[in-house]
Design an enzyme around this catalytic site. Structure first.
Site, PDB file in Angstrom:
ATOM      1  N   LYS A   1      77.442  28.668  -2.645  1.00  0.00           N
ATOM      2  CA  LYS A   1      76.855  29.544  -1.625  1.00  0.00           C
ATOM      3  C   LYS A   1      77.545  30.898  -1.665  1.00  0.00           C
ATOM      4  CE  LYS A   1      75.850  29.514   3.371  1.00  0.00           C
ATOM      5  NZ  LYS A   1      76.018  28.739   4.620  1.00  0.00           N
TER       6      LYS A   1
ATOM      7  N   SER B   1      71.815  27.720   6.981  1.00  0.00           N
ATOM      8  CA  SER B   1      71.859  28.923   6.165  1.00  0.00           C
ATOM      9  C   SER B   1      72.145  28.648   4.685  1.00  0.00           C
ATOM     10  CB  SER B   1      72.936  29.877   6.691  1.00  0.00           C
ATOM     11  OG  SER B   1      74.210  29.252   6.660  1.00  0.00           O
TER      12      SER B   1
ATOM     13  N   SER C   1      74.358  24.195   8.954  1.00  0.00           N
ATOM     14  CA  SER C   1      73.879  24.895   7.761  1.00  0.00           C
ATOM     15  C   SER C   1      73.981  24.151   6.445  1.00  0.00           C
ATOM     16  CB  SER C   1      74.595  26.233   7.621  1.00  0.00           C
ATOM     17  OG  SER C   1      73.996  27.162   8.461  1.00  0.00           O
TER      18      SER C   1
HETATM   19  N1  GLN Z   1      71.714  27.965  12.480  1.00  0.00           N
HETATM   20  C1  GLN Z   1      72.993  28.136  13.098  1.00  0.00           C
HETATM   21  C2  GLN Z   1      73.240  29.603  13.350  1.00  0.00           C
HETATM   22  O1  GLN Z   1      72.356  30.350  13.146  1.00  0.00           O
HETATM   23  C3  GLN Z   1      74.056  27.539  12.262  1.00  0.00           C
HETATM   24  C4  GLN Z   1      74.377  28.335  11.061  1.00  0.00           C
HETATM   25  C5  GLN Z   1      75.446  27.743  10.224  1.00  0.00           C
HETATM   26  O2  GLN Z   1      75.738  26.542  10.294  1.00  0.00           O
HETATM   27  N2  GLN Z   1      76.074  28.571   9.435  1.00  0.00           N
HETATM   28  O3  GLN Z   1      74.287  30.026  13.728  1.00  0.00           O
END
Ligand code: GLN
Length: 485
Positions: A78, A153, A177
């Site tokens: 990532k 994400s 994410s």
């Molecule tokens: N969807 C969540 C957010 O927008 C979690 C994102 C993540 O785990 N990095 O913060």
């Protein structure tokens, strides 16, 4: 069968039999990326030269009879994790052209094992989002239906695995994410216990919540990747100094005698009926494997979204203060003085969601509002931690949906941040509590989109989760669902 279709474990077996070389496997994966990435946008950058060079080195190592399970395996990373000499954008314009001068600890550990890095994967900017649409490199597309999001994400990593553009991947999970994109793309993903995997060299969004974790086509591959990355690191003050088990050891143990909790608050009306049915079927399967079920209550989960969307933006507003046009990446041209340079750089460099979170976070931390918002949210967090602890006195693990819905259409929720935030209702409390969670496929919708089931465990209970997930996977056929591309 093409080499790119293999799982991590299958590829390793062929290496051991000397039926395939890492260079051949890496070439096959790089060709696959070249043919699919223009359409799917899973990778922000592809590191072909570096990959082929490390593959050659890995082949040399294997020629000498050293067959580490990660040696020569093509892995995707990532784009929030630093690899020395490779651009790290975090999906943001503000870090465009930022080339880290060092490796994250997880990267140096995988390099020690001679893993092969094929590229940096697409993501929501600074890991803020649930769809991988908030990316300066454009949205990633779901290989099961390219009109749909990958989840986020870590959407690029999940989509790359689902479409055979790598054999293993690293993601990060601040609020879901790793697990939610794994669910949307029909692969496996593990969010480790807070402190289990070093965060050194991962660009910070919300330090008290996030962990790097493995993503793979199969659960046994997750265990091998975890063996590669877990463990104490003196460079991360939140890293826990505790022995790490061999995560492959318990995989083959059956589940008889384990007790699973079914949290009733995770099975409410808001969930898509097909998702609800598939997860309930997964629960039946687990029960048929000798696991005793018990209904439990996690009533504070109702407050998880509210607490998370105060704590995470608060930490983000502080962490992202360093991107000022001076130290890293992008700097706006033409400003008259320093203040204006900061302002214009940040206005142009950050996307809308990131700006929203910085504003929200600055507000909840400001004098006069701190007690009403930030302190309250931290108190709620403590209640969530305690409730999980007390539930885990009775049961060994929990079974829940990962997401209330399967992958949605690109653009569908982008203009409405609140509905986007609601997507995380089943994953956020895990991060607030610091416990581990895993997502594995448990079915397909009528329209052919993957559905996932989540298992949650006690702190440092990754071995139990991997065992449950592996046994479930082996007892079902869901992970074998093939997509045609
Ligand atoms: N969807 C969540 C957010 O927008 C979690 C994102 C993540 O785990 N990095 O913060």
């Amino acid at each position: 069968m093409q080499p790119y279709e293999l799982t991590l474990t299958e590829l390793h077996e062929l290496f051991k039999k000397r039926e395939l070389s890492s260079v051949e496997a890496t070439r096959s994966v790089l060709d696959r990326i070249a043919s699919l990435n223009p359409q799917l946008n899973s990778y922000i950058s592809v590191t072909s030269d570096m990959a082929l060079k490390s593959a050659q080195e890995a082949d040399e190592v294997m020629k000498r009879g050293n067959f580490d399970p990660l040696c020569g395996i093509p892995v995707a990373v990532k784009d929030v994790i630093c690899i020395e000499g490779i651009e790290c954008t975090c999906g943001s314009k503000i870090l465009h052209n930022y080339v880290p001068p060092y490796d994250a600890t997880v990267i140096s550990r995988l390099k020690d094992r001679h893993a092969v890095f094929v590229g940096k994967t697409n993501m929501d900017e600074f890991a803020m989002g649930s769809s991988t649409e908030n990316s300066a490199s454009g949205p990633a597309r779901n290989p099961w239906n390219t009109e749909c999001v990958t989840g986020g994400s870590s959407g690029g990593s999940a989509a790359a695995l689902a479409s055979d553009q790598c054999m293993g991947a690293l993601g990060t999970d601040t609020g879901g994410s790793i697990r939610q994109p794994a669910c949307f793309c029909g692969i496996a993903g593990l969010k480790p216990t807070y402190g289990r995997v070093s965060r050194y060299g991962m660009v910070a969004f919300a330090c008290s919540l996030e962990q790097i974790g493995p993503m793979a086509k199969r659960v046994e591959d997750l265990a091998l990747l975890m063996n590669g990355i877990a463990g104490y690191d003196s460079m991360d003050s939140t890293s826990v100094n505790m022995p790490v088990p061999d995560y492959t050891l318990d995989l083959k143990k059956d589940l008889k005698g384990l007790k699973a909790g079914i949290p009733k608050e995770f099975f409410t009306e808001g969930t898509d009926p097909e998702v609800d049915a598939a997860v309930k079927q997964a629960i039946k399967t687990i029960e048929s494997m000798g696991v005793e079920l018990q209904e439990v209550s996690l009533s504070y989960n109702d407050y998880a979204i509210t607490a998370y969307y105060i704590i995470a933006p608060a930490e983000a507003s502080s962490n992202l203060a360093r991107f000022d046009g001076v130290k890293y990446g992008y700097r706006a041209e033409g400003a008259q003085d320093l203040r204006e340079m900061y302002r214009v750089t940040r206005t142009q460099g950050f996307g809308r969601e990131v700006i929203r979170r910085i504003m929200l976070g600055t507000y909840v931390l400001s004098a006069g509002y701190y007690d009403a918002f930030y302190r309250k949210a931290c108190q709620v967090r403590t209640l969530i931690v305690k409730q999980f602890k007390s539930v885990f006195e009775d049961v060994d693990f929990l079974i829940t949906p990962v997401s209330p819905m399967p992958a949605f259409k690109i653009g569908e929720k982008l203009e409405d941040p609140l509905t986007m935030y609601l997507v995380d209702v089943f994953t956020l409390s895990t991060n607030l509590a610091g416990i581990p969670g895993i997502s594995v496929p448990c079915g397909l919708t009528q329209s052919g989109l993957p559905i996932g089931v989540q298992f949650l465990g006690r702190h440092y209970g990754e071995d139990t989760l991997l065992r449950v997930a592996h046994q479930f996977e082996q007892a079902t056929e869901h992970h074998k669902a093939k997509l045609t591309l």
